[in-house]
Structures are given as structure tokens and as C-alpha cells.
Design a protein around this motif. Structure first.
Motif, PDB file in Angstrom:
ATOM      1  N   TYR A   1      -6.765   8.364   3.703  1.00  0.00           N
ATOM      2  CA  TYR A   1      -6.413   7.228   3.645  1.00  0.00           C
ATOM      3  C   TYR A   1      -7.798   5.642   3.750  1.00  0.00           C
ATOM      4  O   TYR A   1      -8.129   5.290   2.623  1.00  0.00           O
ATOM      5  CB  TYR A   1      -4.943   6.538   4.001  1.00  0.00           C
ATOM      6  CG  TYR A   1      -4.055   7.316   2.797  1.00  0.00           C
ATOM      7  CD1 TYR A   1      -4.087   7.268   1.081  1.00  0.00           C
ATOM      8  CD2 TYR A   1      -3.340   7.623   3.215  1.00  0.00           C
ATOM      9  CE1 TYR A   1      -3.858   7.485   0.685  1.00  0.00           C
ATOM     10  CE2 TYR A   1      -2.307   8.767   2.638  1.00  0.00           C
ATOM     11  CZ  TYR A   1      -2.287   8.245   0.864  1.00  0.00           C
ATOM     12  OH  TYR A   1      -1.113   8.674   0.293  1.00  0.00           O
ATOM     13  N   LYS A   2      -7.995   6.207   4.712  1.00  0.00           N
ATOM     14  CA  LYS A   2      -9.054   4.697   5.619  1.00  0.00           C
ATOM     15  C   LYS A   2     -10.549   5.378   4.224  1.00  0.00           C
ATOM     16  O   LYS A   2     -11.058   4.016   3.596  1.00  0.00           O
ATOM     17  CB  LYS A   2      -9.060   4.991   6.792  1.00  0.00           C
ATOM     18  CG  LYS A   2      -8.199   3.779   7.501  1.00  0.00           C
ATOM     19  CD  LYS A   2      -8.273   2.720   7.230  1.00  0.00           C
ATOM     20  CE  LYS A   2      -7.675   1.270   7.693  1.00  0.00           C
ATOM     21  NZ  LYS A   2      -7.685   0.453   7.386  1.00  0.00           N
ATOM     22  N   LYS A   3     -11.106   6.297   4.515  1.00  0.00           N
ATOM     23  CA  LYS A   3     -12.258   6.100   3.648  1.00  0.00           C
ATOM     24  C   LYS A   3     -12.217   6.291   2.450  1.00  0.00           C
ATOM     25  O   LYS A   3     -13.355   5.720   1.663  1.00  0.00           O
ATOM     26  CB  LYS A   3     -12.436   8.246   3.683  1.00  0.00           C
ATOM     27  CG  LYS A   3     -13.650   8.878   3.140  1.00  0.00           C
ATOM     28  CD  LYS A   3     -13.762  10.688   3.513  1.00  0.00           C
ATOM     29  CE  LYS A   3     -14.580  10.831   1.977  1.00  0.00           C
ATOM     30  NZ  LYS A   3     -16.292  10.081   2.608  1.00  0.00           N
ATOM     31  N   HIS A   4     -10.892   6.714   1.512  1.00  0.00           N
ATOM     32  CA  HIS A   4     -11.023   6.232   0.387  1.00  0.00           C
ATOM     33  C   HIS A   4     -10.696   5.112   0.467  1.00  0.00           C
ATOM     34  O   HIS A   4     -11.261   4.944  -1.032  1.00  0.00           O
ATOM     35  CB  HIS A   4      -9.936   7.413  -0.550  1.00  0.00           C
ATOM     36  CG  HIS A   4     -10.070   8.574  -0.226  1.00  0.00           C
ATOM     37  ND1 HIS A   4      -9.620   9.549  -0.560  1.00  0.00           N
ATOM     38  CD2 HIS A   4     -11.198   9.645  -0.414  1.00  0.00           C
ATOM     39  CE1 HIS A   4     -10.327  11.195  -0.217  1.00  0.00           C
ATOM     40  NE2 HIS A   4     -11.577  10.276  -0.325  1.00  0.00           N
ATOM     41  N   HIS A   5      -9.717   3.556   1.113  1.00  0.00           N
ATOM     42  CA  HIS A   5      -9.675   3.032   0.719  1.00  0.00           C
ATOM     43  C   HIS A   5     -10.722   2.151   0.865  1.00  0.00           C
ATOM     44  O   HIS A   5     -11.336   1.238   0.442  1.00  0.00           O
ATOM     45  CB  HIS A   5      -8.490   1.901   1.667  1.00  0.00           C
ATOM     46  CG  HIS A   5      -9.117   0.633   2.672  1.00  0.00           C
ATOM     47  ND1 HIS A   5      -8.673  -0.124   1.773  1.00  0.00           N
ATOM     48  CD2 HIS A   5      -9.490   0.897   3.474  1.00  0.00           C
ATOM     49  CE1 HIS A   5      -8.628  -1.428   2.390  1.00  0.00           C
ATOM     50  NE2 HIS A   5      -9.434  -1.406   2.958  1.00  0.00           N
ATOM     51  N   TRP A   6     -12.211   2.676   1.417  1.00  0.00           N
ATOM     52  CA  TRP A   6     -12.997   2.441   1.558  1.00  0.00           C
ATOM     53  C   TRP A   6     -14.160   2.229   0.094  1.00  0.00           C
ATOM     54  O   TRP A   6     -14.708   1.708  -0.353  1.00  0.00           O
ATOM     55  CB  TRP A   6     -13.919   2.650   2.899  1.00  0.00           C
ATOM     56  CG  TRP A   6     -13.787   1.719   4.363  1.00  0.00           C
ATOM     57  CD1 TRP A   6     -12.730   0.533   4.125  1.00  0.00           C
ATOM     58  CD2 TRP A   6     -13.590   2.491   5.285  1.00  0.00           C
ATOM     59  NE1 TRP A   6     -12.365   0.447   5.713  1.00  0.00           N
ATOM     60  CE2 TRP A   6     -12.528   2.353   6.618  1.00  0.00           C
ATOM     61  CE3 TRP A   6     -14.137   3.613   6.058  1.00  0.00           C
ATOM     62  CZ2 TRP A   6     -12.155   2.470   7.396  1.00  0.00           C
ATOM     63  CZ3 TRP A   6     -13.635   4.267   7.112  1.00  0.00           C
ATOM     64  CH2 TRP A   6     -13.087   3.970   7.829  1.00  0.00           C
ATOM     65  N   LEU A   7     -14.060   3.107  -0.127  1.00  0.00           N
ATOM     66  CA  LEU A   7     -15.047   4.266  -1.187  1.00  0.00           C
ATOM     67  C   LEU A   7     -14.643   3.755  -2.894  1.00  0.00           C
ATOM     68  O   LEU A   7     -15.415   4.078  -3.586  1.00  0.00           O
ATOM     69  CB  LEU A   7     -15.188   5.886  -0.828  1.00  0.00           C
ATOM     70  CG  LEU A   7     -16.268   6.174   0.428  1.00  0.00           C
ATOM     71  CD1 LEU A   7     -16.623   5.428   1.658  1.00  0.00           C
ATOM     72  CD2 LEU A   7     -16.307   7.592   0.614  1.00  0.00           C
TER      73      LEU A   7
ATOM     74  N   LEU B   1      -4.027   2.269  -0.633  1.00  0.00           N
ATOM     75  CA  LEU B   1      -4.692   3.525   0.419  1.00  0.00           C
ATOM     76  C   LEU B   1      -4.582   3.109   1.636  1.00  0.00           C
ATOM     77  O   LEU B   1      -4.268   3.483   2.519  1.00  0.00           O
ATOM     78  CB  LEU B   1      -5.848   3.923   0.183  1.00  0.00           C
ATOM     79  CG  LEU B   1      -6.294   4.126  -1.666  1.00  0.00           C
ATOM     80  CD1 LEU B   1      -7.561   5.048  -1.764  1.00  0.00           C
ATOM     81  CD2 LEU B   1      -5.200   5.756  -2.158  1.00  0.00           C
ATOM     82  N   ASP B   2      -5.231   1.396   1.679  1.00  0.00           N
ATOM     83  CA  ASP B   2      -4.490   0.534   2.565  1.00  0.00           C
ATOM     84  C   ASP B   2      -3.458   0.422   3.637  1.00  0.00           C
ATOM     85  O   ASP B   2      -2.759   0.849   5.049  1.00  0.00           O
ATOM     86  CB  ASP B   2      -5.490  -0.339   2.943  1.00  0.00           C
ATOM     87  CG  ASP B   2      -5.879  -1.007   4.138  1.00  0.00           C
ATOM     88  OD1 ASP B   2      -6.545   0.120   4.086  1.00  0.00           O
ATOM     89  OD2 ASP B   2      -5.922  -2.482   4.415  1.00  0.00           O
ATOM     90  N   LYS B   3      -2.299   0.284   2.130  1.00  0.00           N
ATOM     91  CA  LYS B   3      -0.898   0.970   2.779  1.00  0.00           C
ATOM     92  C   LYS B   3      -0.571   1.667   3.446  1.00  0.00           C
ATOM     93  O   LYS B   3       0.545   1.719   4.559  1.00  0.00           O
ATOM     94  CB  LYS B   3      -0.032  -0.360   1.683  1.00  0.00           C
ATOM     95  CG  LYS B   3       1.597  -0.554   2.141  1.00  0.00           C
ATOM     96  CD  LYS B   3       1.641  -1.070   0.477  1.00  0.00           C
ATOM     97  CE  LYS B   3       3.232  -1.075   0.777  1.00  0.00           C
ATOM     98  NZ  LYS B   3       4.418   0.628   0.618  1.00  0.00           N
TER      99      LYS B   3
HETATM  100 FE   LIG Z   1      -9.560  -2.855   4.719  1.00  0.00          FE
END
Ligand SMILES: [Fe+2]
Length: 198
Positions: free
Chosen positions: A67-73, A86-88
Motif C-alpha cells: 500500500y505504501k509503495k503504491h501510495h508513493w508510485l 492507499l495511504d488510509k
Molecule cells: Fe505519504
């Protein structure tokens, strides 16, 4: 270093605020073992639950990282809403990680924590190191959810059979309910629907 214990009233006693640094010790509980806790649950039940929770814990830690990876990308026209969504979901998964890890500890086990150890246990496929197309990112998350859900349903049923109601409740009320809701929110983004004209 002088380790002698100073006695009260000794005018010459040695006092120090120096922390004892660079300490090394032995492993006091091996991974995969459980301690005896008075919970009204048999050793076999607690050991079995810890084994099933370990898989859920490793996979959930990987889902959090995905989730974090895709939040960033994230990218494209829906960047902002997906970046936030995605961050939530990542935050909610991180809460689940803590709950499952503490359930393992509650049962007397050892929670898997080091990401390198997690990587050895998880069954969630590793994504490419680079960025995928947005629908592929969302599909990847959905598939990770389903893998965890299938495992959690089975583990919850077995935990209930063995009398571990607490583990069953955690899996059903937290892992399954949260996972299902997040999967719904993801899946709705994969419906090919016109944005402007019907
Ligand atoms: Fe963030």
C-alpha cells in the motif's frame, strides 16, 4: 569495568549515570515456540493459533508495504484520490499488524517483526521494483487482499473449532472485515465507467 554493588552510606560509593552500552545476550525464546500462559487454552491450541497468525502477520506486513509503495508510485488523472486512499488503507493495515502481533504475544508466541524474516514467510508475490500501470497496481493489491482473506477465513474457522475465540474474533472482526471493505474500495476503481458522458 567495576560491577560491584555500592553499599548504602558508603562515603566512597561509586555512582554513575553511564548507560551500559553494546550489550549482547542470548536468545531467550526461540521463534516458533510458545510460553505457558494461564489463558484456559491448551498448549496445542495456542501453538496452532500462533502458527496461523504468523502467516497472517507476515502477509499483512507485506500488504501494508505494498500500500505504501503504491501510495508513493501513484500517477495519472486519479492520482490525488488514490494517493490518499492507499495511504488510509496502509494506516489501517498497520493497525492490524500491531493487533495480530500482540495476539501472538498474548498467546505466548514470538511475533515475526524483522522485514527480512517477514519476506521468508509471506506468500504474497513480490512486485517489480519499478512502477506498474495504475490498474495493475490496484489489481495487485486486490489479489493480496484475497490471499489474506482466504487464509483468514480458514484460520478463523479452525481457531473457533479449537476453542480460541479471541483469535477467531480478531481474524473475523478485524482482518476479514477490514480486508473486505478495503477490497470493495479498490475494486470500484477498476470498473470501466465513463467519467463525463453516459
Ligand atoms: Fe505519504
Amino acid at each position: 569495568m567495576n560491577h560491584s554493588v555500592p553499599t548504602q552510606g558508603d562515603a566512597q560509593r561509586h555512582v554513575s549515570s553511564q548507560p551500559w552500552l553494546h550489550q549482547q545476550g542470548v536468545e531467550v525464546q526461540e521463534f516458533g515456540t510458545i510460553r505457558q500462559f494461564p489463558l484456559g487454552l491448551s498448549r496445542d491450541t495456542r501453538l496452532y493459533s500462533c502458527q496461523r497468525l504468523t502467516q497472517v502477520l507476515a502477509d499483512t506486513q507485506i500488504l501494508y508495504a505494498l500500500y505504501k509503495k503504491h501510495h508513493w508510485l501513484m500517477r495519472g488523472a486519479t492520482f490525488y484520490q488514490l494517493h490518499l486512499l492507499l495511504d488510509k488503507h496502509a494506516g489501517e493495515q498497520l493497525e492490524l499488524v500491531d493487533m495480530v502481533a500482540e495476539r501472538v504475544q498474548t498467546l505466548g508466541g514470538v511475533a515475526v517483526g524483522d522485514p527480512r524474516h517477514v519476506a521468508e514467510i509471506t506468500v504474497i508475490p513480490r512486485p517489480p521494483d519499478g512502477a506498474e500501470e495504475v490498474p495493475a497496481m490496484l489489481s495487485r493489491l486486490l489479489e493480496a487482499h484475497e490471499t489474506i482473506l482466504v487464509d483468514a477465513h480458514d484460520a478463523a474457522a479452525k481457531a473457533a473449532e479449537m476453542g480460541d475465540d479471541g483469535t477467531n474474533d480478531l481474524l473475523v472482526s478485524n482482518i476479514i472485515r477490514t480486508g473486505e471493505l478495503q477490497a470493495w474500495f479498490l475494486a470500484e476503481h477498476l470498473v470501466d465507467t465513463p467519467l463525463v458522458r453516459a
